[in-house]
Design a protein around this motif. Structure first.
Motif, mmCIF file in Angstrom:
data_model
loop_
_atom_site.group_PDB
_atom_site.id
_atom_site.type_symbol
_atom_site.label_atom_id
_atom_site.label_comp_id
_atom_site.label_asym_id
_atom_site.label_seq_id
_atom_site.Cartn_x
_atom_site.Cartn_y
_atom_site.Cartn_z
ATOM 1 N N LEU A 96 14.483 -4.526 -10.126
ATOM 2 C CA LEU A 96 15.344 -3.946 -9.105
ATOM 3 C C LEU A 96 16.226 -5.013 -8.442
ATOM 4 O O LEU A 96 17.391 -4.762 -8.136
ATOM 5 C CB LEU A 96 14.490 -3.230 -8.050
ATOM 6 C CG LEU A 96 13.728 -1.996 -8.550
ATOM 7 C CD1 LEU A 96 12.793 -1.469 -7.468
ATOM 8 C CD2 LEU A 96 14.704 -0.908 -8.987
ATOM 9 N N GLN A 97 15.664 -6.202 -8.212
ATOM 10 C CA GLN A 97 16.418 -7.278 -7.584
ATOM 11 C C GLN A 97 17.587 -7.743 -8.447
ATOM 12 O O GLN A 97 18.691 -7.977 -7.950
ATOM 13 C CB GLN A 97 15.500 -8.478 -7.310
ATOM 14 C CG GLN A 97 14.597 -8.333 -6.110
ATOM 15 C CD GLN A 97 13.723 -9.570 -5.928
ATOM 16 O OE1 GLN A 97 13.254 -10.177 -6.894
ATOM 17 N NE2 GLN A 97 13.500 -9.953 -4.687
ATOM 18 N N THR A 98 17.316 -7.911 -9.732
ATOM 19 C CA THR A 98 18.321 -8.474 -10.631
ATOM 20 C C THR A 98 19.233 -7.415 -11.234
ATOM 21 O O THR A 98 20.369 -7.710 -11.618
ATOM 22 C CB THR A 98 17.646 -9.241 -11.778
ATOM 23 O OG1 THR A 98 16.827 -8.336 -12.536
ATOM 24 C CG2 THR A 98 16.796 -10.389 -11.252
ATOM 25 N N GLY A 99 18.733 -6.198 -11.336
ATOM 26 C CA GLY A 99 19.483 -5.167 -12.041
ATOM 27 C C GLY A 99 19.329 -5.274 -13.543
ATOM 28 O O GLY A 99 20.008 -4.576 -14.305
ATOM 29 N N TYR A 100 18.419 -6.152 -13.984
ATOM 30 C CA TYR A 100 18.169 -6.367 -15.409
ATOM 31 C C TYR A 100 16.752 -5.914 -15.762
ATOM 32 O O TYR A 100 15.911 -5.719 -14.883
ATOM 33 C CB TYR A 100 18.330 -7.848 -15.767
ATOM 34 C CG TYR A 100 19.655 -8.458 -15.348
ATOM 35 C CD1 TYR A 100 20.835 -7.732 -15.433
ATOM 36 C CD2 TYR A 100 19.709 -9.765 -14.873
ATOM 37 C CE1 TYR A 100 22.043 -8.294 -15.052
ATOM 38 C CE2 TYR A 100 20.906 -10.335 -14.498
ATOM 39 C CZ TYR A 100 22.077 -9.599 -14.582
ATOM 40 O OH TYR A 100 23.277 -10.160 -14.207
ATOM 41 N N THR A 101 16.484 -5.765 -17.044
ATOM 42 C CA THR A 101 15.148 -5.382 -17.492
ATOM 43 C C THR A 101 14.203 -6.574 -17.383
ATOM 44 O O THR A 101 14.537 -7.686 -17.805
ATOM 45 C CB THR A 101 15.190 -4.887 -18.946
ATOM 46 O OG1 THR A 101 15.962 -3.679 -18.991
ATOM 47 C CG2 THR A 101 13.791 -4.596 -19.472
ATOM 48 N N ALA A 102 13.025 -6.352 -16.815
ATOM 49 C CA ALA A 102 12.025 -7.418 -16.644
ATOM 50 C C ALA A 102 10.831 -7.135 -17.543
ATOM 51 O O ALA A 102 10.474 -5.972 -17.786
ATOM 52 C CB ALA A 102 11.577 -7.497 -15.187
#
Length: 257
Positions: A96-102
């Motif tokens: 959610l913070q990065t907007g990328y898949t973790a």
């Protein structure tokens, strides 16, 4: 005494070998196993051959290590293990913070095995699913394991798992890989610079246990078009923060003991 009547000595010895392997990160030689088990060389040889055939062990040079099948069996433990339990909220928050898949990965028989994934808010799915594997030399999580866990066995690992070329940016020479891993150790994070997929960029950092051993890698994956190189440092700081959170929640009780 009654229980002993039904035990099979060879199975007992095989279990002893697996337990010894589980407690030896540096691997064990046949001679070391003979001494630890007080068994004849021929017996140990047959046990090792059987465990190798079942992929419960793997051999690197003259040393034996836990194998792929044993680690796959351990996935069920991983899914209920406190590491994954405490990691989940941090992985989700990172996405959610990065907007990328973790994602969270563990080392598995010369590859990085994905055990948890939280997709980015974007509808574009770019990460492997849980259970998927990535080669070490061209994935960010793989480079973490090479740099911090397999530093003394890199050439041997690359002989057993050749460096396949996936894009024009894939590292396929051992000296170039060594330089890249030195950078990873210095910076504390690894980058897949469109080496596995020409349109995808990844960043990963190590997750350590209470003894300082790298037990997993935490990473993010995103299309290079929305994750520019200029954002790598900022994103890596967020991934490191999440990894520290996983460590704190999972292992702080160990340090307090």
């Amino acid at each position: 005494m009654a229980t002993e009547r039904y035990t099979i000595p060879s199975v007992v010895h095989a279990c002893e070998i697996l337990r010894l392997m589980a407690n030896s990160e540096q691997g064990l030689s046949m001679q070391a196993l003979e001494e630890a088990l007080s068994l004849p060389r021929t017996t140990v040889f047959r046990l090792l051959k059987t465990l190798l055939a079942e992929n419960l062990l793997e051999k690197r040079g003259k040393l034996y290590f836990s194998g792929a099948s044993l680690l796959q069996l351990g996935l069920q433990v991983i899914h209920s293990d406190r590491l994954q339990h405490f990691a989940i909220p941090h992985i989700q928050r990172l996405a959610l913070q990065t907007g990328y898949t973790a994602h969270l990965a563990v080392p598995n028989h010369g590859k990085a095995l994905i055990v948890e994934v939280f997709d980015s808010p974007s509808p574009l799915m770019v990460s492997k699913r849980p259970g998927g594997e990535a080669q070490l030399h061209c994935s960010a999580t793989g480079k973490v394991f090479l740099a911090f866990l397999y530093a003394d066995n890199i050439e041997l690992l690359m002989e057993e798992h050749p460096m396949e070329k996936h894009t024009d940016l894939t590292i396929t020479e051992i000296d170039v890989l060594e330089k890249e891993l030195s950078r990873v150790r210095a910076m504390g994070y690894a980058v897949d610079e469109r080496e596995y997929n020409k349109d995808i960029r990844c960043v990963a950092v190590p997750v350590r246990d209470s003894m300082g051993t790298v037990v997993a890698a935490l990473g993010i994956t995103a299309p290079a078009a929305v994750f520019p190189k200029g954002n790598i440092q900022q994103v890596s700081d967020l991934v490191k923060e999440a990894a520290r959170g996983i460590y704190k929640d999972t292992y702080q009780l160990d340090r307090a003991k």
